[in-house]
Enzyme design. Structure first.
Site, PDB file in Angstrom:
ATOM      1  N   ASN A  51       0.270   9.455   5.204  1.00 43.78           N
ATOM      2  CA  ASN A  51       1.597   9.744   5.189  1.00 43.78           C
ATOM      3  C   ASN A  51       2.004   8.852   3.946  1.00 43.78           C
ATOM      4  O   ASN A  51       2.324   7.716   3.976  1.00 43.78           O
ATOM      5  CB  ASN A  51       2.284   9.674   6.513  1.00 43.78           C
ATOM      6  CG  ASN A  51       3.892   9.602   6.296  1.00 43.78           C
ATOM      7  OD1 ASN A  51       4.471  10.147   5.409  1.00 43.78           O
ATOM      8  ND2 ASN A  51       4.502   9.290   7.264  1.00 43.78           N
ATOM      9  N   TRP A  52       2.531   9.694   2.900  1.00 43.64           N
ATOM     10  CA  TRP A  52       3.184   9.008   1.760  1.00 43.64           C
ATOM     11  C   TRP A  52       4.463   8.656   1.795  1.00 43.64           C
ATOM     12  O   TRP A  52       4.984   8.123   0.848  1.00 43.64           O
ATOM     13  CB  TRP A  52       2.872   9.875   0.415  1.00 43.64           C
ATOM     14  CG  TRP A  52       1.292  10.121  -0.027  1.00 43.64           C
ATOM     15  CD1 TRP A  52       0.236   9.345   0.252  1.00 43.64           C
ATOM     16  CD2 TRP A  52       0.848  10.998  -0.892  1.00 43.64           C
ATOM     17  NE1 TRP A  52      -0.734   9.773  -0.169  1.00 43.64           N
ATOM     18  CE2 TRP A  52      -0.574  10.841  -0.918  1.00 43.64           C
ATOM     19  CE3 TRP A  52       1.474  11.896  -1.591  1.00 43.64           C
ATOM     20  CZ2 TRP A  52      -1.316  11.586  -1.887  1.00 43.64           C
ATOM     21  CZ3 TRP A  52       0.668  12.877  -2.627  1.00 43.64           C
ATOM     22  CH2 TRP A  52      -0.744  12.634  -2.648  1.00 43.64           C
ATOM     23  N   LYS A  53       5.091   9.086   2.902  1.00 46.59           N
ATOM     24  CA  LYS A  53       6.422   8.766   3.078  1.00 46.59           C
ATOM     25  C   LYS A  53       7.178   9.182   1.904  1.00 46.59           C
ATOM     26  O   LYS A  53       7.011  10.163   1.006  1.00 46.59           O
ATOM     27  CB  LYS A  53       6.908   7.440   3.559  1.00 46.59           C
ATOM     28  CG  LYS A  53       5.815   7.181   4.818  1.00 46.59           C
ATOM     29  CD  LYS A  53       6.254   5.903   5.434  1.00 46.59           C
ATOM     30  CE  LYS A  53       5.567   5.506   6.758  1.00 46.59           C
ATOM     31  NZ  LYS A  53       5.692   4.384   7.477  1.00 46.59           N
ATOM     32  N   HIS A 111       8.402  11.429  13.552  1.00 50.97           N
ATOM     33  CA  HIS A 111       7.971  10.143  13.080  1.00 50.97           C
ATOM     34  C   HIS A 111       9.152   9.079  13.663  1.00 50.97           C
ATOM     35  O   HIS A 111      10.453   9.385  13.627  1.00 50.97           O
ATOM     36  CB  HIS A 111       7.716  10.274  11.635  1.00 50.97           C
ATOM     37  CG  HIS A 111       7.080   8.831  11.287  1.00 50.97           C
ATOM     38  ND1 HIS A 111       7.793   7.679  11.074  1.00 50.97           N
ATOM     39  CD2 HIS A 111       5.827   8.454  10.796  1.00 50.97           C
ATOM     40  CE1 HIS A 111       7.037   6.651  10.736  1.00 50.97           C
ATOM     41  NE2 HIS A 111       5.963   7.204  10.387  1.00 50.97           N
ATOM     42  N   GLU A 155       2.393   5.864  17.644  1.00 55.72           N
ATOM     43  CA  GLU A 155       2.595   4.704  16.663  1.00 55.72           C
ATOM     44  C   GLU A 155       3.701   3.637  17.253  1.00 55.72           C
ATOM     45  O   GLU A 155       4.726   4.050  16.988  1.00 55.72           O
ATOM     46  CB  GLU A 155       3.141   5.462  15.353  1.00 55.72           C
ATOM     47  CG  GLU A 155       2.192   6.363  14.791  1.00 55.72           C
ATOM     48  CD  GLU A 155       2.345   6.797  13.331  1.00 55.72           C
ATOM     49  OE1 GLU A 155       1.501   6.447  12.460  1.00 55.72           O
ATOM     50  OE2 GLU A 155       3.699   7.132  13.138  1.00 55.72           O
ATOM     51  N   GLY A 184       4.844  -0.449   9.095  1.00 51.50           N
ATOM     52  CA  GLY A 184       5.729  -1.118   7.907  1.00 51.50           C
ATOM     53  C   GLY A 184       5.227  -2.654   7.582  1.00 51.50           C
ATOM     54  O   GLY A 184       4.660  -3.236   8.488  1.00 51.50           O
ATOM     55  N   SER A 208       0.207   0.208  10.699  1.00 55.54           N
ATOM     56  CA  SER A 208      -0.394  -1.210   9.841  1.00 55.54           C
ATOM     57  C   SER A 208      -1.876  -0.974   9.951  1.00 55.54           C
ATOM     58  O   SER A 208      -2.701  -1.925   9.950  1.00 55.54           O
ATOM     59  CB  SER A 208       0.195  -2.472  10.555  1.00 55.54           C
ATOM     60  OG  SER A 208       1.561  -2.961  10.071  1.00 55.54           O
TER      61      SER A 208
HETATM   62  O1  LIG Z   1       4.397   4.917   9.873  1.00 54.97           O
HETATM   63  C1  LIG Z   1       3.309   5.038   9.812  1.00 54.97           C
HETATM   64  C2  LIG Z   1       2.527   3.724   9.436  1.00 54.97           C
HETATM   65  O2  LIG Z   1       2.858   2.984   8.262  1.00 54.97           O
HETATM   66  P1  LIG Z   1       2.111   1.642   7.793  1.00 54.97           P
HETATM   67  O3  LIG Z   1       2.261   1.397   6.527  1.00 54.97           O
HETATM   68  O4  LIG Z   1       0.728   1.987   8.044  1.00 54.97           O
HETATM   69  O5  LIG Z   1       2.388   0.637   9.093  1.00 54.97           O
HETATM   70  C3  LIG Z   1       2.159   6.317   9.780  1.00 54.97           C
HETATM   71  O6  LIG Z   1       3.140   7.360  10.123  1.00 54.97           O
HETATM   72  C4  LIG Z   1       1.601   6.331   8.384  1.00 54.97           C
HETATM   73  O7  LIG Z   1       2.701   6.597   7.558  1.00 54.97           O
END
Ligand SMILES: O=C(COP(=O)(O)O)[C@@H](O)CO
Length: 262
Positions: free
Chosen positions: A11-13, A96, A168, A174, A215
């Site tokens: 997910n590139w956000k 999300h 998640e 993050g 992560s």
């Molecule tokens: O939010 C997510 C995890 O992000 P990380 O940067 O891998 O902690 C997931 O939805 C992937 O974007």
């Protein structure tokens, strides 16, 4: 969908403008994942159409990061499922934790979005997750069961067969997050598997894929993919560079081939 398929996506956000997104998609276009792995990428809306066009002949599935539940109308700033489908994407991330936390999404709106996505042929990737408080009070499982049950409320067996769930933990996401320990993920996913059976019904043969996210990196991806109730991973930061993403996917190839041969 069988239990041998492993899903790996990034997910590139809110990263990559259209030019950078297209360049990244071009870098991914020729990539062929190992047998048994299905891969996907979630670009921002501004490059959804271009990235879908670049990846249309590749195995990489393209998905949006969010959507609204109505098809059209006076909903300034929103994007509907038909618009996403018209861009050439076939998947959409729904619920999300960043949307729940910062944009007021609730279990109820997540359900509306899941149903609208399915109505328009999109595959919903529903994110569920416990906050640090919920984790520390020991109510992660209750939170996840509630989120999943409401998200998948009133779906048919056909619908269930198109849904993916990503666990998640909010506390794992993050730069400030810490990755969940694999034994903890294993315990959560095993219990979630039972929740899924409860949702789909005792006679259902549908196995909803359960992904882990938070992560995920080159250091821990194999620990997660090795778990029997983990059907893939949703990667953020560690997958934003195409070369890193492809390396992450390749790094689980032996684990996946062991599943395929089993
Ligand atoms: O939010 C997510 C995890 O992000 P990380 O940067 O891998 O902690 C997931 O939805 C992937 O974007």
């Amino acid at each position: 969908m069988d239990q041998k398929t492993v899903w790996i996506g990034t997910n590139w956000k809110m990263n990559k403008g259209p030019a950078e997104a297209v360049a990244a998609a071009r870098a991914l276009a020729a990539f062929r994942p190992p047998e048994g792995v299905r891969t996907f990428v979630n670009p921002p809306f501004t490059s959804l159409k271009d990235v879908s066009a670049v990846l249309q002949d590749s195995p990489m599935i393209v998905g949006a990061q969010n959507m609204f539940w109505e098809d059209s109308g006076a909903w300034t700033g929103e994007i509907s499922a038909p618009m996403i489908a018209e861009c050439g994407a076939s998947m959409v991330v729904i619920g999300h934790s960043e949307r729940r936390q910062h944009f007021g999404e609730t279990d109820w709106t997540v359900n509306l979005k899941v149903r609208a996505a399915l109505k328009h042929g999109l595959r919903p990737l529903v994110c569920i997750g416990d906050t640090l408080d919920e984790f520390e009070f020991g109510v992660s499982q209750e939170t996840l069961a509630r989120q999943a049950k409401i998200a998948l409320h009133e779906l048919s067996q056909e619908d269930f067969a198109r849904v993916l769930i990503a666990y998640e933990p909010v506390w794992a996401i993050g730069a400030a997050g810490r990755p969940a320990e694999a034994p903890f993920v294993s315990q959560i996913h095993t219990k979630l598997r039972a929740v899924m059976q409860d949702i789909t019904g005792p006679d259902s043969t549908v196995r909803i894929p359960l992904l882990y996210g938070g992560s995920v990196s080159q250091t821990n991806i194999r620990d997660y993919v090795a778990l029997p109730d983990v059907d893939g991973v949703l990667i953020g930061r560690a997958g934003w560079e195409p070369a890193d993403f492809m390396k992450l996917i390749d790094s689980v190839s032996t684990l996946v081939s062991a599943r395929v041969d089993a």
